[in-house]
Design a protein around this motif. Structure first.
Motif, PDB file in Angstrom:
ATOM      1  N   CYS A  77      13.089 -24.083   7.662  1.00  0.00           N
ATOM      2  CA  CYS A  77      12.828 -22.581   8.295  1.00  0.00           C
ATOM      3  C   CYS A  77      11.594 -22.827   9.027  1.00  0.00           C
ATOM      4  N   ARG A  78      10.762 -22.607   7.903  1.00  0.00           N
ATOM      5  CA  ARG A  78       8.932 -22.092   7.576  1.00  0.00           C
ATOM      6  C   ARG A  78       8.540 -22.619   8.695  1.00  0.00           C
ATOM      7  N   ASP A  79       8.759 -24.119   8.392  1.00  0.00           N
ATOM      8  CA  ASP A  79       7.577 -25.438   8.991  1.00  0.00           C
ATOM      9  C   ASP A  79       8.179 -24.784  10.690  1.00  0.00           C
ATOM     10  N   LEU A  80      10.029 -25.026  10.439  1.00  0.00           N
ATOM     11  CA  LEU A  80       9.885 -24.485  12.299  1.00  0.00           C
ATOM     12  C   LEU A  80      10.099 -23.232  13.067  1.00  0.00           C
ATOM     13  N   LYS A  81       9.026 -22.156  12.207  1.00  0.00           N
ATOM     14  CA  LYS A  81       8.533 -20.852  12.663  1.00  0.00           C
ATOM     15  C   LYS A  81       9.849 -20.484  12.537  1.00  0.00           C
ATOM     16  N   ILE A  82      10.827 -20.540  12.508  1.00  0.00           N
ATOM     17  CA  ILE A  82      11.938 -19.708  12.617  1.00  0.00           C
ATOM     18  C   ILE A  82      11.808 -18.483  12.108  1.00  0.00           C
ATOM     19  N   PRO A  83      12.025 -17.204  11.943  1.00  0.00           N
ATOM     20  CA  PRO A  83      11.354 -16.305  11.830  1.00  0.00           C
ATOM     21  C   PRO A  83      12.762 -15.371  11.020  1.00  0.00           C
ATOM     22  N   PHE A  84      12.273 -15.082   9.517  1.00  0.00           N
ATOM     23  CA  PHE A  84      13.100 -14.429   8.607  1.00  0.00           C
ATOM     24  C   PHE A  84      13.322 -13.552   8.361  1.00  0.00           C
ATOM     25  N   PHE A  85      13.852 -12.943   8.218  1.00  0.00           N
ATOM     26  CA  PHE A  85      14.542 -11.163   7.758  1.00  0.00           C
ATOM     27  C   PHE A  85      14.943 -11.111   7.042  1.00  0.00           C
ATOM     28  N   LEU A  86      15.004  -9.946   6.250  1.00  0.00           N
ATOM     29  CA  LEU A  86      15.907  -9.365   5.200  1.00  0.00           C
ATOM     30  C   LEU A  86      16.187  -8.009   5.444  1.00  0.00           C
ATOM     31  N   THR A  87      17.673  -8.234   5.460  1.00  0.00           N
ATOM     32  CA  THR A  87      18.341  -6.678   6.452  1.00  0.00           C
ATOM     33  C   THR A  87      18.119  -5.797   5.277  1.00  0.00           C
ATOM     34  N   ASP A  88      19.141  -3.929   6.059  1.00  0.00           N
ATOM     35  CA  ASP A  88      19.417  -3.487   5.482  1.00  0.00           C
ATOM     36  C   ASP A  88      21.358  -3.908   4.886  1.00  0.00           C
ATOM     37  N   THR A  89      21.776  -4.317   5.084  1.00  0.00           N
ATOM     38  CA  THR A  89      23.248  -5.100   4.650  1.00  0.00           C
ATOM     39  C   THR A  89      23.497  -5.652   3.465  1.00  0.00           C
ATOM     40  N   ASN A  90      24.576  -4.618   2.829  1.00  0.00           N
ATOM     41  CA  ASN A  90      24.050  -4.688   1.178  1.00  0.00           C
ATOM     42  C   ASN A  90      25.399  -6.033   0.710  1.00  0.00           C
ATOM     43  N   VAL A  91      24.651  -6.505  -0.422  1.00  0.00           N
ATOM     44  CA  VAL A  91      26.258  -7.109  -0.829  1.00  0.00           C
ATOM     45  C   VAL A  91      25.691  -6.288  -2.419  1.00  0.00           C
ATOM     46  N   TYR A  92      27.231  -6.672  -3.714  1.00  0.00           N
ATOM     47  CA  TYR A  92      26.970  -5.843  -4.742  1.00  0.00           C
ATOM     48  C   TYR A  92      27.492  -7.378  -5.606  1.00  0.00           C
ATOM     49  N   HIS A  93      26.484  -7.606  -6.545  1.00  0.00           N
ATOM     50  CA  HIS A  93      26.938  -8.720  -7.064  1.00  0.00           C
ATOM     51  C   HIS A  93      27.431  -8.885  -9.013  1.00  0.00           C
ATOM     52  N   GLN A  94      28.575  -9.076  -8.699  1.00  0.00           N
ATOM     53  CA  GLN A  94      29.738  -9.284 -10.235  1.00  0.00           C
ATOM     54  C   GLN A  94      28.528  -9.881 -11.195  1.00  0.00           C
ATOM     55  N   GLN A  95      29.105  -8.690 -11.731  1.00  0.00           N
ATOM     56  CA  GLN A  95      28.453  -9.408 -13.319  1.00  0.00           C
ATOM     57  C   GLN A  95      28.701 -10.894 -14.634  1.00  0.00           C
ATOM     58  N   HIS A  96      28.327 -11.925 -15.171  1.00  0.00           N
ATOM     59  CA  HIS A  96      29.127 -13.138 -15.083  1.00  0.00           C
ATOM     60  C   HIS A  96      28.344 -13.558 -16.473  1.00  0.00           C
ATOM     61  N   ALA A  97      28.494 -14.403 -17.186  1.00  0.00           N
ATOM     62  CA  ALA A  97      27.519 -14.988 -18.135  1.00  0.00           C
ATOM     63  C   ALA A  97      27.245 -16.292 -17.376  1.00  0.00           C
ATOM     64  N   PHE A  98      25.655 -16.178 -18.060  1.00  0.00           N
ATOM     65  CA  PHE A  98      24.444 -17.085 -17.627  1.00  0.00           C
ATOM     66  C   PHE A  98      23.956 -17.295 -18.929  1.00  0.00           C
ATOM     67  N   MET A  99      22.656 -18.199 -19.059  1.00  0.00           N
ATOM     68  CA  MET A  99      21.732 -18.766 -19.499  1.00  0.00           C
ATOM     69  C   MET A  99      20.647 -18.656 -19.525  1.00  0.00           C
ATOM     70  N   ARG A 100      19.465 -17.313 -20.131  1.00  0.00           N
ATOM     71  CA  ARG A 100      18.552 -17.621 -20.251  1.00  0.00           C
ATOM     72  C   ARG A 100      17.574 -18.236 -21.725  1.00  0.00           C
ATOM     73  N   PRO A 101      16.942 -18.981 -21.205  1.00  0.00           N
ATOM     74  CA  PRO A 101      16.996 -19.762 -20.398  1.00  0.00           C
ATOM     75  C   PRO A 101      18.067 -20.689 -20.223  1.00  0.00           C
ATOM     76  N   PRO A 102      17.965 -21.104 -18.344  1.00  0.00           N
ATOM     77  CA  PRO A 102      19.621 -22.005 -17.726  1.00  0.00           C
ATOM     78  C   PRO A 102      19.533 -23.224 -18.749  1.00  0.00           C
ATOM     79  N   LEU A 103      19.361 -23.670 -20.061  1.00  0.00           N
ATOM     80  CA  LEU A 103      19.706 -24.576 -20.798  1.00  0.00           C
ATOM     81  C   LEU A 103      20.565 -25.630 -20.285  1.00  0.00           C
ATOM     82  N   ASN A 104      22.099 -24.465 -20.208  1.00  0.00           N
ATOM     83  CA  ASN A 104      22.826 -25.586 -19.284  1.00  0.00           C
ATOM     84  C   ASN A 104      22.786 -26.284 -18.099  1.00  0.00           C
ATOM     85  N   SER A 105      21.864 -26.115 -17.042  1.00  0.00           N
ATOM     86  CA  SER A 105      21.576 -26.498 -16.089  1.00  0.00           C
ATOM     87  C   SER A 105      19.530 -27.328 -15.989  1.00  0.00           C
ATOM     88  N   MET A 106      19.498 -27.632 -17.305  1.00  0.00           N
ATOM     89  CA  MET A 106      17.994 -28.299 -17.726  1.00  0.00           C
ATOM     90  C   MET A 106      17.634 -29.602 -16.584  1.00  0.00           C
TER      91      MET A 106
END
Length: 286
Positions: free
Chosen positions: A193-222
């Motif tokens: 999108c950047r290279d095609l010069k498509i404007p990028f907007f951060l909006t004030d429309t909200n979503v709420y991310h639910q907790q879930h287990a993860f790895m720090r660092p993400p060794l399972n996805s290395m």
């Protein structure tokens, strides 16, 4: 396609409890999407409760179990869409009560990329009403803002909550399906999108991310992170996910430095104990 109508798209593999919360949130919103496309990455279709939403439930089954085809799943969802606005949500993201109302009523450009604002829930929730979403945090590495604005830093694009004109999505070519598993396919999309010069907007429309287990660092996805980083560097001449790569390097799993121009190779794999010790169960964000 129909003007100002929304095809919402959710890709998922497991996390059915999270998905049910998202569907309840959508159903209770002030405005429904005109259709909701569920793309399940699995061998067979999961059974879901009935919701008062126009749902198309599709299955994508041809992939390696440890390398979910996230880009291909999003492209497949877009291909099933009927309407002009594509609104992508991650399976963890409960949209705000007015989420789809705001998208419908905002004066969206047909030639721009929009990302909603993710807020991170500090407790597990059972979606019975929007009051359960009140305890949520901004992500500490994301911009803090109060109104929609255009941004030049396309690295701020995360694919967990974004929307755009469907024709533009296909003009861009959608997501690069050579990425598999965790990481970099969304930044690759943003850089196109950047290279095609498509404007990028951060909006004030909200979503709420639910907790879930993860790895720090993400060794399972290395392995996926290394493969995807090599692909990304071959295309863009810059390393993505440098924080993860530096952690893997420090732990001796790879040899990598930011100035490196050769592909990364895995030196050793984490032990079962290292994987177990990396698991985080009760934090709002990685």
């Amino acid at each position: 396609m129909n003007q100002n109508r929304i095809s919402a798209i959710i890709i998922f593999s497991g996390r059915l409890g999270h998905l049910k919360n998202v569907l309840k949130g959508i159903e209770m919103g002030t405005t429904l999407p005109d259709e909701l496309i569920l793309v399940e990455m699995a061998n067979s279709k999961s059974s879901l409760p009935e919701f008062d939403i126009n749902i198309k439930h599709c299955v994508l089954s041809d992939f390696e179990a440890d390398k979910l085809p996230l880009g291909r799943a999003r492209n497949y969802g877009a291909q099933q869409a009927t309407f002009e606005i594509l609104a992508f949500l991650d399976v963890d993201c409960i949209p705000s009560e007015d989420y789809f109302c705001k998208i419908k009523n905002d004066s969206l450009s047909d030639k721009a990329l929009y990302m909603a604002r993710p807020l991170y829930l500090i407790n597990m929730v059972n979606m019975k009403g929007f009051d359960v979403l009140k305890d949520a945090l901004e992500h500490p590495i994301r911009p803090i803002y109060t109104k929609t604005f255009q941004i030049d830093d396309y690295g701020q694009f995360w694919s967990l909550c974004f929307y755009m004109n469907a024709n533009l999505f296909f003009e861009i070519g959608g997501f690069d399906e050579d990425y598999n598993g965790y990481g970099a396919e969304d930044t690759d999309f943003a850089f196109k999108c950047r290279d095609l010069k498509i404007p990028f907007f951060l909006t004030d429309t909200n979503v709420y991310h639910q907790q879930h287990a993860f790895m720090r660092p993400p060794l399972n996805s290395m392995e996926a992170i290394v493969d995807n980083s090599n692909l990304f560097y071959s295309k863009w001449n810059v390393w993505p996910m440098s924080y993860h790569l530096q952690k893997f390097n420090d732990l001796g799993f790879i040899q990598w430095e930011p100035q490196q121009t050769t592909p990364i190779k895995i030196q050793k794999k984490p032990s079962d104990l290292q994987l177990e010790n990396a698991i985080i169960h009760d934090e709002p964000y990685a």
